[in-house]
Design a protein around this motif. Sequence first.
Motif, PDB file in Angstrom:
ATOM      1  N   THR A   1       0.798  -1.229   0.000  1.00  0.00           N
ATOM      2  CA  THR A   1       0.000   0.000   0.000  1.00  0.00           C
ATOM      3  C   THR A   1       0.830   1.278   0.000  1.00  0.00           C
ATOM      4  O   THR A   1       0.257   2.366  -0.085  1.00  0.00           O
ATOM      5  CB  THR A   1      -0.932   0.027   1.233  1.00  0.00           C
ATOM      6  N   ARG A   2       2.135   1.190   0.129  1.00  0.00           N
ATOM      7  CA  ARG A   2       2.966   2.388   0.107  1.00  0.00           C
ATOM      8  C   ARG A   2       3.821   2.401  -1.161  1.00  0.00           C
ATOM      9  O   ARG A   2       4.408   1.386  -1.517  1.00  0.00           O
ATOM     10  CB  ARG A   2       3.829   2.466   1.370  1.00  0.00           C
ATOM     11  N   HIS A   3       3.864   3.545  -1.803  1.00  0.00           N
ATOM     12  CA  HIS A   3       4.511   3.641  -3.109  1.00  0.00           C
ATOM     13  C   HIS A   3       5.549   4.757  -3.102  1.00  0.00           C
ATOM     14  O   HIS A   3       5.331   5.822  -2.519  1.00  0.00           O
ATOM     15  CB  HIS A   3       3.476   3.908  -4.200  1.00  0.00           C
ATOM     16  N   LEU A   4       6.643   4.503  -3.773  1.00  0.00           N
ATOM     17  CA  LEU A   4       7.701   5.497  -3.921  1.00  0.00           C
ATOM     18  C   LEU A   4       7.440   6.261  -5.213  1.00  0.00           C
ATOM     19  O   LEU A   4       7.418   5.666  -6.301  1.00  0.00           O
ATOM     20  CB  LEU A   4       9.061   4.798  -3.952  1.00  0.00           C
ATOM     21  N   VAL A   5       7.180   7.569  -5.096  1.00  0.00           N
ATOM     22  CA  VAL A   5       6.892   8.384  -6.276  1.00  0.00           C
ATOM     23  C   VAL A   5       7.958   9.479  -6.414  1.00  0.00           C
ATOM     24  O   VAL A   5       8.669   9.793  -5.460  1.00  0.00           O
ATOM     25  CB  VAL A   5       5.490   9.019  -6.192  1.00  0.00           C
ATOM     26  N   THR A   6       8.018  10.047  -7.598  1.00  0.00           N
ATOM     27  CA  THR A   6       8.953  11.142  -7.859  1.00  0.00           C
ATOM     28  C   THR A   6       8.217  12.466  -7.702  1.00  0.00           C
ATOM     29  O   THR A   6       7.167  12.680  -8.320  1.00  0.00           O
ATOM     30  CB  THR A   6       9.534  11.028  -9.278  1.00  0.00           C
ATOM     31  N   ALA A   7       8.777  13.332  -6.849  1.00  0.00           N
ATOM     32  CA  ALA A   7       8.190  14.658  -6.629  1.00  0.00           C
ATOM     33  C   ALA A   7       9.104  15.718  -7.224  1.00  0.00           C
ATOM     34  O   ALA A   7      10.314  15.507  -7.379  1.00  0.00           O
ATOM     35  CB  ALA A   7       7.999  14.903  -5.135  1.00  0.00           C
ATOM     36  N   THR A   8       8.512  16.852  -7.550  1.00  0.00           N
ATOM     37  CA  THR A   8       9.261  17.967  -8.135  1.00  0.00           C
ATOM     38  C   THR A   8       9.190  19.165  -7.199  1.00  0.00           C
ATOM     39  O   THR A   8       8.115  19.515  -6.710  1.00  0.00           O
ATOM     40  CB  THR A   8       8.674  18.349  -9.506  1.00  0.00           C
ATOM     41  N   VAL A   9      10.348  19.775  -6.928  1.00  0.00           N
ATOM     42  CA  VAL A   9      10.397  20.961  -6.075  1.00  0.00           C
ATOM     43  C   VAL A   9       9.771  22.137  -6.815  1.00  0.00           C
ATOM     44  O   VAL A   9      10.155  22.451  -7.951  1.00  0.00           O
ATOM     45  CB  VAL A   9      11.860  21.293  -5.686  1.00  0.00           C
ATOM     46  N   LEU A  10       8.770  22.770  -6.184  1.00  0.00           N
ATOM     47  CA  LEU A  10       8.163  23.973  -6.741  1.00  0.00           C
ATOM     48  C   LEU A  10       8.844  25.221  -6.184  1.00  0.00           C
ATOM     49  O   LEU A  10       9.142  26.152  -6.915  1.00  0.00           O
ATOM     50  CB  LEU A  10       6.661  24.003  -6.442  1.00  0.00           C
ATOM     51  N   ARG A  11       9.085  25.219  -4.859  1.00  0.00           N
ATOM     52  CA  ARG A  11       9.846  26.300  -4.235  1.00  0.00           C
ATOM     53  C   ARG A  11      10.255  25.857  -2.833  1.00  0.00           C
ATOM     54  O   ARG A  11       9.674  24.925  -2.276  1.00  0.00           O
ATOM     55  CB  ARG A  11       9.047  27.603  -4.185  1.00  0.00           C
ATOM     56  N   THR A  12      11.248  26.499  -2.292  1.00  0.00           N
ATOM     57  CA  THR A  12      11.705  26.149  -0.933  1.00  0.00           C
ATOM     58  C   THR A  12      10.854  26.861   0.104  1.00  0.00           C
ATOM     59  O   THR A  12      10.295  27.934  -0.158  1.00  0.00           O
ATOM     60  CB  THR A  12      13.181  26.557  -0.740  1.00  0.00           C
ATOM     61  N   LEU A  13      10.781  26.244   1.286  1.00  0.00           N
ATOM     62  CA  LEU A  13      10.050  26.814   2.416  1.00  0.00           C
ATOM     63  C   LEU A  13      11.008  26.957   3.583  1.00  0.00           C
ATOM     64  O   LEU A  13      11.976  26.199   3.709  1.00  0.00           O
ATOM     65  CB  LEU A  13       8.873  25.912   2.813  1.00  0.00           C
ATOM     66  N   ALA A  14      10.729  27.897   4.440  1.00  0.00           N
ATOM     67  CA  ALA A  14      11.612  28.131   5.587  1.00  0.00           C
ATOM     68  C   ALA A  14      11.261  27.210   6.747  1.00  0.00           C
ATOM     69  O   ALA A  14      10.154  26.698   6.843  1.00  0.00           O
ATOM     70  CB  ALA A  14      11.503  29.593   6.030  1.00  0.00           C
ATOM     71  N   GLN A  15      12.240  27.031   7.622  1.00  0.00           N
ATOM     72  CA  GLN A  15      12.053  26.348   8.906  1.00  0.00           C
ATOM     73  C   GLN A  15      11.544  24.915   8.751  1.00  0.00           C
ATOM     74  O   GLN A  15      10.349  24.670   8.664  1.00  0.00           O
ATOM     75  CB  GLN A  15      11.067  27.132   9.773  1.00  0.00           C
ATOM     76  N   ALA A  16      12.461  23.952   8.763  1.00  0.00           N
ATOM     77  CA  ALA A  16      12.102  22.532   8.680  1.00  0.00           C
ATOM     78  C   ALA A  16      11.529  22.063  10.000  1.00  0.00           C
ATOM     79  O   ALA A  16      12.078  22.353  11.058  1.00  0.00           O
ATOM     80  CB  ALA A  16      13.340  21.711   8.332  1.00  0.00           C
ATOM     81  N   PRO A  17      10.386  21.342   9.966  1.00  0.00           N
ATOM     82  CA  PRO A  17       9.809  20.819  11.202  1.00  0.00           C
ATOM     83  C   PRO A  17      10.610  19.641  11.714  1.00  0.00           C
ATOM     84  O   PRO A  17      11.472  19.121  11.002  1.00  0.00           O
ATOM     85  CB  PRO A  17       8.409  20.368  10.759  1.00  0.00           C
ATOM     86  N   PRO A  18      10.352  19.154  12.947  1.00  0.00           N
ATOM     87  CA  PRO A  18      11.073  17.979  13.462  1.00  0.00           C
ATOM     88  C   PRO A  18      10.841  16.762  12.595  1.00  0.00           C
ATOM     89  O   PRO A  18       9.816  16.633  11.930  1.00  0.00           O
ATOM     90  CB  PRO A  18      10.463  17.768  14.864  1.00  0.00           C
ATOM     91  N   GLU A  19      11.815  15.843  12.616  1.00  0.00           N
ATOM     92  CA  GLU A  19      11.747  14.609  11.836  1.00  0.00           C
ATOM     93  C   GLU A  19      10.520  13.798  12.208  1.00  0.00           C
ATOM     94  O   GLU A  19      10.278  13.503  13.370  1.00  0.00           O
ATOM     95  CB  GLU A  19      13.004  13.789  12.091  1.00  0.00           C
TER      96      GLU A  19
END
Length: 201
Positions: free
Chosen positions: A63-81
């Motif tokens: 039920t889980r699939h590995l897909v290819t994503a494309t960066v549209l733009r960067t966002l600030a401040q990464a949340p916790p892992e």
Amino acid sequence: MRTISGVWRWRGNPLRRPTDVAEAWVCLLALLLTLVAMPVVGTVTGSAAQDSLRRSVREQRHTRHLVTATVLRTLAQAPPEADPDTGAARTSRSRVLAGWTAPDGTRRQGAVLADVKSPRAGEHFRLWTDPTGRITTRPLDSATARAHAVLAGFGAAVVVAGLIESVRRLVVWRMVRRRYARWDRAWDRAGPDWGKAGRGC
């Protein structure tokens, strides 16, 4: 070994009391129960956990699939892992707005953590999704499932050993309390007239 030597020490000893022998046998019985119950319970629990985790691994892989994503733009401040299974190799992540195509063909877009140090618009990266395209964690791998099953079996064995030891301590405590109560009654029956007091000295 102390338990076995305790049973042997009271064997044929003229100073032994019935409670001494009973306590030694209770300890020996608890030891034997622990030696038998720990591996049995640990094995049964570990096997049950392994079967359940294997089913989870198969289901997640399906039920889980590995897909290819494309960066549209960067966002600030990464949340916790969010993924507890990620290791040191995945520490360099950037928060980006990305777009991807779900396994069912629909287009998705959202804020995600990309495995890219310095993401640029148009850059591609891989991420895990469910069949509808919602982001999810990577599927559980067999090695992790096996480790969890081993820990479950070990934990169950330790719990059983703790329960047996608790019951042993409770039984011995009650036996000691009963012995002290008998001593108190015998002392009360002797009264103040003991030793030289009853000889008219």
